[in-house]
Design a protein around this motif. Structure first.
Motif, PDB file in Angstrom:
ATOM      1  N   ILE A 125       7.082  -7.239  -1.084  1.00  0.00           N
ATOM      2  CA  ILE A 125       6.976  -6.246  -2.746  1.00  0.00           C
ATOM      3  C   ILE A 125       5.492  -7.503  -3.135  1.00  0.00           C
ATOM      4  N   ASN A 126       5.101  -8.718  -2.664  1.00  0.00           N
ATOM      5  CA  ASN A 126       3.424  -9.087  -2.916  1.00  0.00           C
ATOM      6  C   ASN A 126       2.612  -8.461  -2.733  1.00  0.00           C
ATOM      7  N   GLY A 127       3.030  -8.311  -1.036  1.00  0.00           N
ATOM      8  CA  GLY A 127       1.715  -7.777  -0.768  1.00  0.00           C
ATOM      9  C   GLY A 127       0.652  -6.130  -1.754  1.00  0.00           C
ATOM     10  N   ILE A 128       2.351  -5.459  -1.648  1.00  0.00           N
ATOM     11  CA  ILE A 128       1.846  -4.117  -2.655  1.00  0.00           C
ATOM     12  C   ILE A 128       1.975  -4.625  -4.231  1.00  0.00           C
ATOM     13  N   VAL A 129       2.268  -5.317  -4.867  1.00  0.00           N
ATOM     14  CA  VAL A 129       2.393  -6.138  -5.984  1.00  0.00           C
ATOM     15  C   VAL A 129       0.319  -6.620  -6.412  1.00  0.00           C
ATOM     16  N   PHE A 130       0.433  -7.445  -5.717  1.00  0.00           N
ATOM     17  CA  PHE A 130      -0.938  -7.980  -5.539  1.00  0.00           C
ATOM     18  C   PHE A 130      -2.660  -7.158  -5.116  1.00  0.00           C
ATOM     19  N   TYR A 131      -2.375  -6.138  -4.739  1.00  0.00           N
ATOM     20  CA  TYR A 131      -3.537  -4.925  -3.830  1.00  0.00           C
ATOM     21  C   TYR A 131      -2.583  -3.086  -4.536  1.00  0.00           C
ATOM     22  N   VAL A 132      -1.844  -2.991  -5.379  1.00  0.00           N
ATOM     23  CA  VAL A 132      -1.662  -1.948  -5.450  1.00  0.00           C
ATOM     24  C   VAL A 132      -2.800  -0.734  -6.073  1.00  0.00           C
ATOM     25  N   ALA A 133      -3.770  -1.404  -6.365  1.00  0.00           N
ATOM     26  CA  ALA A 133      -4.632  -0.482  -6.828  1.00  0.00           C
ATOM     27  C   ALA A 133      -5.732  -0.622  -5.867  1.00  0.00           C
ATOM     28  N   THR A 134      -5.876  -1.127  -4.732  1.00  0.00           N
ATOM     29  CA  THR A 134      -6.528  -1.249  -3.872  1.00  0.00           C
ATOM     30  C   THR A 134      -5.822   0.239  -2.922  1.00  0.00           C
ATOM     31  N   ILE A 135      -4.612   0.110  -3.191  1.00  0.00           N
ATOM     32  CA  ILE A 135      -2.865   0.807  -1.659  1.00  0.00           C
ATOM     33  C   ILE A 135      -3.541   2.309  -2.536  1.00  0.00           C
ATOM     34  N   PHE A 136      -4.143   2.620  -3.651  1.00  0.00           N
ATOM     35  CA  PHE A 136      -4.232   3.532  -4.047  1.00  0.00           C
ATOM     36  C   PHE A 136      -5.947   4.489  -3.888  1.00  0.00           C
ATOM     37  N   GLU A 137      -6.456   3.477  -4.364  1.00  0.00           N
ATOM     38  CA  GLU A 137      -7.753   3.956  -3.977  1.00  0.00           C
ATOM     39  C   GLU A 137      -7.993   4.411  -2.288  1.00  0.00           C
ATOM     40  N   GLU A 138      -7.102   3.716  -1.909  1.00  0.00           N
ATOM     41  CA  GLU A 138      -7.047   3.912  -0.081  1.00  0.00           C
ATOM     42  C   GLU A 138      -6.937   4.820   0.043  1.00  0.00           C
ATOM     43  N   ALA A 139      -5.553   6.004  -0.605  1.00  0.00           N
ATOM     44  CA  ALA A 139      -5.126   7.030  -1.019  1.00  0.00           C
ATOM     45  C   ALA A 139      -5.896   8.136  -1.236  1.00  0.00           C
ATOM     46  N   GLY A 140      -6.619   7.701  -2.186  1.00  0.00           N
ATOM     47  CA  GLY A 140      -7.780   8.849  -2.555  1.00  0.00           C
ATOM     48  C   GLY A 140      -6.910   8.977  -3.995  1.00  0.00           C
ATOM     49  N   PHE A 141      -6.525   8.094  -4.121  1.00  0.00           N
ATOM     50  CA  PHE A 141      -5.431   8.464  -6.104  1.00  0.00           C
ATOM     51  C   PHE A 141      -6.113   7.277  -7.369  1.00  0.00           C
ATOM     52  N   SER A 142      -6.014   8.102  -8.742  1.00  0.00           N
ATOM     53  CA  SER A 142      -7.075   6.804  -9.462  1.00  0.00           C
ATOM     54  C   SER A 142      -5.790   5.878  -9.376  1.00  0.00           C
ATOM     55  N   SER A 143      -6.858   4.346  -9.558  1.00  0.00           N
ATOM     56  CA  SER A 143      -6.166   3.499  -9.072  1.00  0.00           C
ATOM     57  C   SER A 143      -5.639   2.839 -11.132  1.00  0.00           C
TER      58      SER A 143
END
Length: 478
Positions: free
Chosen positions: A294-312
């Motif tokens: 959970i904390n990896g996803i919460v802290f870096y959710v914007a980065t995850i979206f960016e890497e997947a090619g979606f608007s952060s």
């Protein structure tokens, strides 16, 4: 002896009044059952005041994500210096978890909330006035301490003041307000400067500190301290002036008298057979809650979206809104559906969310179905946060607040909270390294941990819905 006799006489008089009052009201065509229920408005208000601490917790957790680029630019911080600023929060929280339990046992639940608020206020002011990395880190450490203390004392306080039929939903509001704090800071952090956002963090602390003057102390803590008159007054205030508290008061007092015969608990005592099952349940739920990612996803959710090619920005706002809405639904369901079913549904959803995200990154790495990558990633992350919010986010804290006997609640709760914060640090620290190793492998690992949580909950965790704290602990130790 004179003081003791006076307390006993007052106690007898209180119980006598509790018997006479329903008989008098019955003459006015009111039933005993209606009178007995009272009106727990003060319990609701006390919960509102306490969860201002939960909101403050959320503001601390949600501060670093929207302010990263601005703080780095204004203070000329390197990525490593900002990483220290972000991660040191969890070190402060671990210290707060270690000391929060003993503080709550020594000066009371209200005293512990005041202490936590003081650290958060000091932390926000240090961040606001910071002109370099050291004041910034000190402020973050102080606010982290407040977070750790709040994470223990707020659910404990709510569990101890709530009527048993409302305890689940009232305790679950703790997680709802944490999520709300995170989400609000995610959103307004895109509008306000980082210094203004730090000042905004003072507001929930001010509301909490003011509200603590208006609410009673935990009746169970007062009873444990031998303050019988204050215990009965606090319980009566929480249940309503017309409520008959004699049965509940007697049950609490009898239970505490039994516990007082036991020696004062230490950390090593938690591993005695009488407490071991409760410790395994509490610590196990905290381990699975955090190491599921959970904390990896919460802290870096914007980065995850960016890497997947979606608007952060779109992804983050959607994430924040969904988190609050689903957590509110979970709070309404926890006393209807029960604790165990919600955790199981949550864990299944977490597995599916992790697998969807893993598939999206697998496709990206191998240049397959490029158009499906953003859709799968967003679907996976939103399913993950929705599933986490429906059960695994709030319910472990509800269960943790219920399962420990009051004589070890400070030590056991502090230990479980420490484990939780260690997991939060470990996951947030290792997330980027894992993603560098294998983006899809990271989410497969989290899926496996969440799958293990399903078997743990089925085999170990009891259902606590609709039971008093004393009944729960008797069942665990039977």
């Amino acid at each position: 002896m004179a003081i003791k006799d006076d307390v006993e006489n007052q106690e007898i008089g209180s119980h006598a009044g509790g018997v006479q009052e329903p008989l008098i009201l019955a003459k006015k065509n009111q039933t005993y059952d209606d009178t007995r229920k009272g009106n727990p408005r003060m319990a609701y208000f006390s919960t509102f005041v306490a969860v201002c601490g939960s909101f403050a917790f959320g503001t601390c957790a949600g501060y670093s994500s929207p302010t990263q680029s601005a703080i780095r630019s204004d203070l000329s911080l390197t990525l490593a210096e900002y990483s220290v600023f972000g991660s040191i929060l969890t070190f402060g929280a671990m210290i707060g978890a270690i000391t929060g339990g003993p503080i709550a046992d020594f000066i009371g639940r209200k005293g512990a909330m005041r202490t936590a608020s003081g650290f958060c206020v000091a932390g926000w002011l240090a961040i606001y006035f910071a002109e370099g990395p050291w004041p910034l880190d000190i402020g973050r450490l102080a606010s982290g301490y407040g977070m750790g203390a709040f994470s223990y004392v707020v659910p404990i306080f709510i569990a101890e003041i709530a009527p048993k039929e409302l305890r689940g939903v009232m305790t679950a509001v703790n997680q709802l307000m944490i999520c709300t704090g995170v989400s609000v800071w995610f959103i307004i952090g895109n509008v306000l400067s980082w210094r203004a956002l730090a000042l905004m963090g003072l507001i929930p602390c001010a509301v909490l500190l003011s509200g603590l003057f208006l609410i009673p102390e935990s009746p169970r803590w007062l009873a444990k301290r031998g303050r019988t008159k204050d215990f009965e007054a606090a319980l009566q205030k929480l249940r309503g002036e017309d409520a008959d508290i004699s049965e509940e008061a007697a049950e609490i007092e009898d239970y505490i008298e039994t516990l007082e015969r036991l020696p004062k608990a230490k950390v090593l005592d938690l591993f005695q057979r009488r407490y071991l099952r409760a410790v395994i349940i509490g610590v196990g739920l905290m381990v699975f809650q955090q190491f599921g990612g959970i904390n990896g996803i919460v802290f870096y959710v914007a980065t995850i979206f960016e890497e997947a090619g979606f608007s952060s920005s779109i992804g983050t706002i959607t994430y924040a809104i969904l988190q609050v809405v689903v957590t509110a639904i979970a709070a309404a369901l926890v006393d209807r559906a029960g604790r165990k079913p919600l955790i199981l549904v949550s864990a299944v959803g977490l597995v599916m969310g992790c697998l969807l995200t893993a598939v999206s990154f697998y496709l990206k790495v191998h240049d397959l179905a490029a158009q499906a990558v953003p859709i799968l990633a967003v679907s996976g992350i939103l399913l993950y946060i929705g599933s986490f919010s429906i059960g695994m986010g709030a319910v472990p804290w509800v269960v943790m607040s219920e399962i420990f006997p009051i004589n070890v609640k400070g030590v056991a709760g502090g230990f479980a909270t420490l484990v939780n914060w260690f997991g939060a640090w470990a996951v947030s620290y290792t997330f980027n390294y894992l993603m560098s190793w294998s983006s899809y492998g990271t989410f497969i690992l989290y899926a496996a941990i969440n799958a293990a949580a399903i078997f743990f909950v089925i085999g170990v965790v009891p259902e606590t819905k609709g039971k008093t704290l004393e009944q729960i602990q008797a069942a665990i130790n039977s």
